[in-house]
Design an enzyme around this catalytic site. Structure first.
Site, short mmCIF file in Angstrom:
data_model
loop_
_atom_site.label_atom_id
_atom_site.label_comp_id
_atom_site.label_asym_id
_atom_site.label_seq_id
_atom_site.Cartn_x
_atom_site.Cartn_y
_atom_site.Cartn_z
NE ARG A 278 -13.03 46.43 43.73
CZ ARG A 278 -12.82 45.44 44.62
NH1 ARG A 278 -11.70 44.73 44.56
NH2 ARG A 278 -13.71 45.16 45.55
CG HIS B 72 -11.59 45.78 50.45
ND1 HIS B 72 -11.49 45.59 49.09
CD2 HIS B 72 -11.19 44.62 51.01
CE1 HIS B 72 -11.03 44.36 48.84
NE2 HIS B 72 -10.85 43.74 50.00
CD GLU C 126 -14.46 39.05 48.40
OE1 GLU C 126 -14.12 38.58 49.49
OE2 GLU C 126 -13.89 38.75 47.34
CG ASN D 72 -14.07 40.42 44.30
OD1 ASN D 72 -14.06 41.15 43.29
ND2 ASN D 72 -13.91 40.89 45.51
CE1 TYR E 216 -8.30 36.21 44.18
CE2 TYR E 216 -10.46 36.67 45.12
CZ TYR E 216 -9.21 37.10 44.73
OH TYR E 216 -8.87 38.41 44.89
CD GLU F 237 -10.81 41.34 45.35
OE1 GLU F 237 -10.56 40.19 45.77
OE2 GLU F 237 -11.13 42.29 46.09
C1 PNW Z 1 -10.88 38.59 48.83
N1 PNW Z 1 -12.43 33.03 51.86
O1 PNW Z 1 -10.92 38.03 50.10
C2 PNW Z 1 -10.69 40.04 49.12
O2 PNW Z 1 -11.57 40.91 48.49
C3 PNW Z 1 -9.27 40.50 49.03
O3 PNW Z 1 -9.08 41.57 49.91
C4 PNW Z 1 -8.33 39.33 49.29
O4 PNW Z 1 -7.00 39.73 49.39
C5 PNW Z 1 -8.54 38.35 48.17
O5 PNW Z 1 -9.90 37.95 48.08
C6 PNW Z 1 -7.68 37.10 48.28
O6 PNW Z 1 -8.01 36.37 49.43
C7 PNW Z 1 -11.29 36.76 50.43
O7 PNW Z 1 -11.88 32.58 52.88
C8 PNW Z 1 -10.74 36.25 51.60
O8 PNW Z 1 -13.33 32.39 51.27
C9 PNW Z 1 -11.12 35.03 52.07
C10 PNW Z 1 -12.07 34.29 51.37
C11 PNW Z 1 -12.63 34.80 50.22
C12 PNW Z 1 -12.24 36.03 49.75
#
Ligand code: PNW
Length: 459
Positions: free
Chosen positions: A80, A124, A169, A298, A300, A365
């Site tokens: 991707r 993006h 996002e 995505n 995390y 992601e």
């Molecule tokens: C995502 N937050 O970004 C993005 O899709 C990627 O480009 C990035 O590198 C990855 O997650 C890791 O951060 C985010 O602050 C950036 O909540 C910030 C946030 C969430 C997602």
């Protein structure tokens, strides 16, 4: 591990990795590329850690062939990547820059030669600066320009690329870009953030229509839904906070995208900052509801919130005015300070499958930033913390599939260490280490581990 204890994934499960243009390409002024809002933002003192920029990044623009060879070595089935709008239309409108399209054409052919399925993200976050000068995503015309750009890219690559996603996002683009100003373009205005949400969704809908007209097969969008939990299950105030955050991060996007329109409670909240009549027109919700074939997720970390009716929550979320407190992670965290909780991914997938049935999902992601702590005898980063993170989340994915969630694939963030937005290069998400002085790539232990997982199609 014995064969019987192995967790096998479905045949045809898509294993891959993800990146984004501004985070890896560099070559910011090559071949007619125009400036994007991230060039402007990273060039403004105080916005990005230590003044880091994407000018060079991983120099992927010049090293893409080697990077694809590395992907092939790791056995990736899919990759991707995102397309930089300012390479295609340096001013965001008008004639296309053929040299920009040529780059993605070469990348696509190189991937296909190696049997790697390209998955495109059209946006993006690197909006052409010229469009920002006219208001960016607060200007309705940006949505229309985005659809024109999408059609131009599909016109060139659509004969070879099957899977197209519009936005990555939009929550980040709108809330971090126009709400709290932590991301480009650095605007801090709650009304602008919600206006941007709508225009991003409208841009998505118009782009879906344009992609379909151009013959695109699989069309989708990637969101970062919050897996939001109350600090205290028995607290009524915390339940209110959960509902609000769920509305502002999840239902504000998923409602319109799935044809239910904006939820009434969300519109009521938005109306305290900006009159929706200033941006929402008859027919918009119908356009946004254009059917999609894939929802990219995505994920995390989970989000824990508490209600603060006294307004002492201090959250910078548009319009929450301190009524919500985001709690610090309780257990172990990644280098971003984000909680490591694979069960959250399982809960999120169950919730999406239950509330939005019939929508195929893909993890577009998932991954973790971890510092390079130790190297092994081969001189590679021994990132056992990242392996544990990925293993835990893949187990959660496997279990969700077992419960019937229609999940088609998993893409690790990220293939390479890269420009981590406001954090610059100090946070490393890659399964492949990048030495920014020499641009040398070295697969970390996690890359070799992932290679094994892919080859066995299981854990
Ligand atoms: C995502 N937050 O970004 C993005 O899709 C990627 O480009 C990035 O590198 C990855 O997650 C890791 O951060 C985010 O602050 C950036 O909540 C910030 C946030 C969430 C997602």
């Amino acid at each position: 591990m014995s064969a019987s204890s192995e967790l096998r994934f479905p045949d045809n499960f898509v294993w891959g990795a993800a990146t984004a243009s501004y985070q890896i390409e560099g070559a910011a002024r090559d071949d007619g590329r125009g400036p994007s809002i991230w060039d402007t933002f990273s060039g403004t003192p105080g916005k990005v850690f230590a003044g880091h920029t994407g000018d060079v990044a991983c120099d992927h623009y010049h090293r893409y062939a080697d990077d694809v060879a590395l992907m092939a070595e790791l056995g990736l089935k899919a990759y991707r990547f995102s397309i930089a709008w300012p390479r295609i239309q340096p001013d965001g409108t008008g004639p296309v820059e053929p040299r920009g399209l040529d780059f993605y054409d070469r990348l696509t052919d190189t991937l296909l030669d190696r049997g790697i399925d390209p998955i495109v993200t059209l946006y993006h976050w690197d909006l052409p600066q010229t469009l920002q000068d006219r208001g960016g995503w607060t200007n309705r015309e940006t949505a229309e320009h985005f659809a024109t750009y999408a059609a131009a890219v599909h016109g060139r690559l659509g004969d070879r690329i099957r899977t197209w996603t519009t936005l990555n996002e939009p929550w980040c683009s709108a809330y971090l870009g126009y709400g709290n100003g932590v991301h480009a373009p650095g605007v801090r205005d709650a009304g602008a953030a919600f206006t941007a949400v709508h225009h991003l969704l409208l841009g998505h809908g118009l782009a879906v229509r344009a992609l379909r007209a151009s013959g695109a097969e699989v069309v989708g969008i990637t969101l970062n839904p919050a897996e939001v939990q109350p600090a205290d299950r028995d607290s009524a105030a915390d339940a209110v906070a959960v509902r609000l955050v769920d509305g502002l991060q999840n239902r504000i996007f998923l409602g319109p995208l799935t044809g239910a329109g904006y939820p009434a409670d969300v519109l009521e909240h938005v109306a305290r900052m900006v009159d929706p009549a200033t941006f929402l027109r008859d027919g918009d919700e119908k356009l946004i509801a254009a059917p999609i074939d894939l929802l990219g997720i995505n994920y995390y970390a989970p989000t824990y919130v508490a209600g603060r009716p006294d307004g002492a929550g201090g959250s910078a979320w548009p319009g929450t005015e301190g009524a919500v407190e985001f709690l610090p992670a309780a257990g172990s965290v990644s280098d971003m300070g984000w909680a490591i909780e694979p069960a959250g991914l399982g809960r999120l997938l169950d919730r999406l499958a239950a509330d939005y049935p019939g929508l195929p999902l893909m993890i577009t992601e998932n991954g973790g930033a971890f510092p390079d702590r130790t190297t092994d005898s081969a001189g590679r980063v021994a990132d056992t913390d990242r392996i544990a993170y990925l293993d835990g989340h893949l187990r959660a994915v496997h279990a969700a599939i077992g419960r019937g969630v229609d999940l088609r694939g998993y893409l690790v963030w990220s293939l390479l260490d890269n420009f981590e937005w406001a954090e610059g290069y100090r946070k490393r998400f890659g399964i492949v280490h990048v030495d920014y002085l020499t641009q040398r790539r070295t697969p970390k232990a996690s890359a070799r581990w992932y290679q094994e997982v892919i080859s066995r199609n299981g854990l």
